[in-house]
Enzyme design. Structure first.
Site, short mmCIF file in Angstrom:
data_model
loop_
_atom_site.label_atom_id
_atom_site.label_comp_id
_atom_site.label_asym_id
_atom_site.label_seq_id
_atom_site.Cartn_x
_atom_site.Cartn_y
_atom_site.Cartn_z
N GLU A 142 0.84 -1.20 0.00
CA GLU A 142 0.00 0.00 0.00
C GLU A 142 0.88 1.25 0.00
OE1 GLU A 142 -2.99 0.03 3.06
OE2 GLU A 142 -3.89 1.87 2.28
N HIS A 197 -10.11 -5.42 11.30
CA HIS A 197 -10.63 -5.36 9.93
C HIS A 197 -12.12 -5.73 9.97
CE1 HIS A 197 -11.16 -5.45 5.76
NE2 HIS A 197 -10.03 -6.03 5.38
#
Lengths: 399, 418
Positions: free
Chosen positions: A296, A322
């Site tokens: 990322e 998450h």
């Protein structure tokens, strides 16, 4: 929103800025045969307070979470559903697993040779589209009720679609977001991939050990600016545009050069008519797995070049874990609040910087910052990449 | 502002054939694509009609690479994508230089894989669950796997709205082209036949009973008791009109408009046709057509008592004086209920009707239910010069979607502004 660190905008935002974490020992199923035991479940969730018309015992937990978030959004947006607006009032929800508890119960019966005990509750409760359907039924919405199950980036897809409907004049109001409930299947899968951290989620830290599955829901009330101004609504921000791409590379691994993710970021900026220099905050996917955070970072640099070093980036997964399909919807709400409250939430547990993750991740302490443009990034199984751009509104509280 | 959406290719995998021509011919010849199911007898099922595509061989469509990592839904979708790409003339070379997206509608998607993954972990312990299967437990796995297989790097999205998923996915993709920046999207739907879906639909009382007489899954018939569950995968290549012409594509039809609606009171058994009426009127408005300008209707009706009634009532309300004139077909007495694929199978059949001038009859319909409004149900395959058609997709739980397609030689804006 409904999260493991707080329900409702005020409670959640306060907890988020304070760096509170929602990680505890998993309670909803027995993890004794697993090598990991921590999850981000919502302990104190009381569906009966919000699920008033549907029987909360007959609908799944993701629906309960989505309904709760939807009611909170309507309340926060001071809008009532009435005969005058319900036909052009829609709902769009993103999810990873929909209502996994129904297939888990199906399987419990299957392995116990009790298939004859499976009744109509399975069809009524399981297919993921029932989440949007249950929100519509609970609130009396008669516009489009759509589910977008694009896994861990689903919230962004749902919000993007809702914006398209509004802009095309096909709806007047949309509730859009994401919902997922804590699931044995998801936990088992990530455990098998060796992706779950044993104790804490620490995105971008040198010693990060993985993600932590969580649950939650967030819904945004969206309408065209003119309508919002006309009815005197409080405007948090505008949604300027989005970019959605596919790596077409691997089901579970991101592209090694971050090409698809960078393409989504650039596409979102272009669609929003925003220059890279204008971005004040990036809400990262930041799962805490060694690979995700490294790739990322590469993708942000690929899209922003040297500017990447100047933009504050944070991952709220360091606190919530998450939350799957809900994650990017909760992040979008965070971006909206970052803009309206001029604060950026921290990335918690970031103690030892990783030389491969060398950007400004707002470590451990929230920051005051006049956020005019925020980018919300989320990635998913299937190689799905999503970026959403949220901007300060000319009619918003900051002006 | 709104850009035109061309249909430039079709791909279908069904028990009645793997090409639009074969499928349409089967419907026109009144062939049925399902039979009796025997393998679930031991589980005490009350229904026995439907089944999978027994002739499906993924290796015929997925050549050159292993497809072991794709589950059945993934293979069905990737195979339909092979056919749709070829049919629309997209070469591997062209895919390298231009982004093509994929939008898939599905009701259950990978449910069977999800079930197996979890059952394996329950019986053998979590450490023996397969990581390879886990990748396919996400509901968007078929769309993701197909994008990887065919290198589709544009938008990749999955739409779920029950049995209306496929048609809603088509509308969603058309809007991404009409109002957005996308220029080419494969859009459609799929659902595999599996024990989990069969069991779920049967326990909900939606399937045709095993001792039912022949007429029992005939749409709009008085004797209808439920539908036959089958499977299919179907995709259309949608392209922005000018760019399709620019690349020399042959245009098969145009998506002129669509609309979705839901009925929040669907759990009330007496719920009415309101959502279906709004979806049909919305599609007509978006297309700029009057009901009298619609040449034919492809109904969603599948033999369900409530859904067929509501759809007939809605057709009566929207087409009112034209209802007795506009011919209505319903192909699910032959195709069975293919859930996420169903709306796209209807669309493919309708595009073939434009080409061949034949509208398939509703197989088995001798006398329509006297409780339904008088409509022009197409009982025998008939010749028709159809240049426009309305497709309905009606869910089991209040979802409705209508979509209007036209033949490529029909110019837009035929309805005068009012």
């Amino acid at each position: 929103m409904v999260t493991s660190i707080g329900t409702g905008r005020e409670e959640f935002w306060k907890a988020l800025l304070a760096g509170r974490c929602g990680f505890k020992r998993v309670k909803s199923f027995d993890t004794s045969r697993y090598s990991v035991h921590i999850g981000g479940e919502i302990d104190d969730f009381e569906p009966c307070k919000y699920v008033l018309h549907r029987h909360s015992s007959a609908i799944g937990r993701s629906s309960q979470l989505a309904i709760t978030a939807a009611r909170l959004a309507l309340e926060d947006g001071s809008l009532r559903v009435a005969d005058t607006n319900r036909d052009r009032f829609g709902v769009c929800v993103g999810t990873t697993s929909g209502e996994p508890h129904f297939i888990e119960r199906f399987n419990d019966r299957y392995v116990s040779n009790e298939i004859s005990k499976i009744g109509r509750e399975f069809l009524d409760g399981y297919p993921c589209h029932v989440v949007a359907g249950n929100v519509a039924a609970e609130l009396g919405l008669a516009g489009e009720a759509m589910m977008i199950p694009t896994a861990c980036a689903a919230g962004n897809y749902a919000i993007a679609h809702a914006c398209d409907l509004l802009r095309a004049g096909k709806s007047d109001f949309m509730l859009a977001g994401g919902a997922d409930s804590f699931s044995r299947i998801t936990y088992t899968g990530f455990a098998r991939l060796g992706a779950i951290a044993p104790e804490v989620c620490q995105p971008f830290d040198r010693d990060r050990k993985g993600m932590i599955p969580g649950e939650g829901a967030a819904m945004l009330l969206l309408e065209l600016q003119e309508r919002a101004v006309a009815r005197g609504a409080r405007i948090y921000c505008e949604i300027a545009g989005y970019g959605l791409t596919c790596d077409a590379h691997h089901m579970t691994a991101a592209h090694p050069e971050g090409k698809g993710a960078a393409r989504a970021m650039r596409m979102a900026l272009q669609a929003s008519n925003i220059a890279a220099e204008q971005v004040d905050y990036i809400s990262a996917h930041g799962t805490g797995t060694p690979t995700n955070d490294r790739l990322e970072t590469i993708a942000v640099k690929r899209a922003f070049g040297d500017l990447a070093y100047k933009i504050p980036i944070s991952s709220i997964k360091s606190m919530l874990g998450h939350t799957m399909g809900a994650a990017s919807a909760i992040q979008a709400a965070v971006c909206a609040l970052a803009i309206s409250e001029k604060k950026i939430p921290p990335t918690m547990h970031l103690v030892n910087p990783d030389p491969e993750c060398d950007l400004d991740y707002v470590p451990n302490v929230a920051r005051t910052c006049n956020v005019k443009v925020a980018m919300n990034n989320a990635y998913a199984f299937g190689g799905n990449n999503s970026s959403l751009i949220l901007t300060q509104s000319h009619n918003g509280p900051s002006n | 502002m709104k850009r035109r959406v061309a249909i430039t290719g079709m791909g279908v995998i069904s028990s009645l054939g793997d090409s639009s021509q074969a499928l349409h011919a089967a419907f026109c010849e009144q062939r049925v694509g399902f039979g009796r199911i025997v393998e679930y007898d031991s589980h005490g099922m009350e229904s026995r009609w439907g089944g999978e595509i027994s002739a499906f061989q993924p290796e015929s469509y997925l050549r050159g690479r292993l497809f072991r990592s794709l589950d059945r839904t993934g293979r069905l979708v990737a195979a339909a994508a092979t056919l749709a790409l070829a049919n629309s003339g997209w070469s591997q070379e062209a895919l390298k230089s231009r982004e093509v997206g994929l939008v898939l509608g599905t009701m259950f998607s990978s449910m069977h894989t999800i079930g197996q993954f979890d059952r394996h972990a329950l019986m053998e312990g979590p450490s023996s669950a397969s990581p390879l299967d886990f990748a396919n437990t996400v509901i968007n796995s078929a769309a993701g796997q197909t994008a990887i297989w065919h290198k589709l790097s544009g938008i990749n999205s999955t739409i779920a709205s029950g049995a209306t998923s496929g048609l809603m996915a088509l509308g969603y993709a058309a809007d991404l082209i009409s109002y957005g920046s996308q220029t080419a999207i494969l859009a459609g739907g799929a659902d595999e036949f599996c024990f989990e879906s069969f069991c779920g639909l049967e326990r909900a009382g939606l399937l045709r009973l095993k001792d039912a007489t022949e007429e029992c899954c005939v749409p709009f018939a008085a004797s209808r008791t439920g539908f036959a569950l089958t499977e299919a995968s179907a995709l259309l290549m949608l392209e922005e009109w000018d760019s399709a012409i620019e690349r020399g594509a042959s245009i098969l039809g145009e998506i002129r408009g669509h609309a979705n609606a839901s009925n929040p009171l669907y759990h009330n058994p007496t719920h009415g046709p309101d959502a279906i009426v709004r979806a049909m009127r919305g599609a007509l408005d978006a297309a700029g057509l009057f009901p009298s300008q619609v040449c034919c209707v492809s109904a969603s009706a599948n033999g369900s008592p409530v859904a067929d009634r509501n759809e007939a009532l809605a057709l009566g309300a929207v087409f009112n004086s034209h209802g007795s004139a506009t011919p209505i077909t319903a192909i699910k007495s032959m195709a069975g209920e293919t859930l996420g694929a169903s709306g796209i199978v209807q669309a493919i059949d309708l595009l073939e009707t434009f080409r061949t001038g034949q509208l398939p009859g509703i197989f088995g319909l001798k006398d329509s239910d006297p409780c339904l409004p008088a409509l022009n149900f197409c009982q025998q395959t008939q010749n028709i010069h159809a240049r426009s058609g309305l497709i309905n997709s009606v869910g089991f739980d209040g979802h409705a979607c209508s979509l209007l397609i036209c033949a490529p030689d029909i110019e837009p804006e035929v309805r005068p502004a009012n």
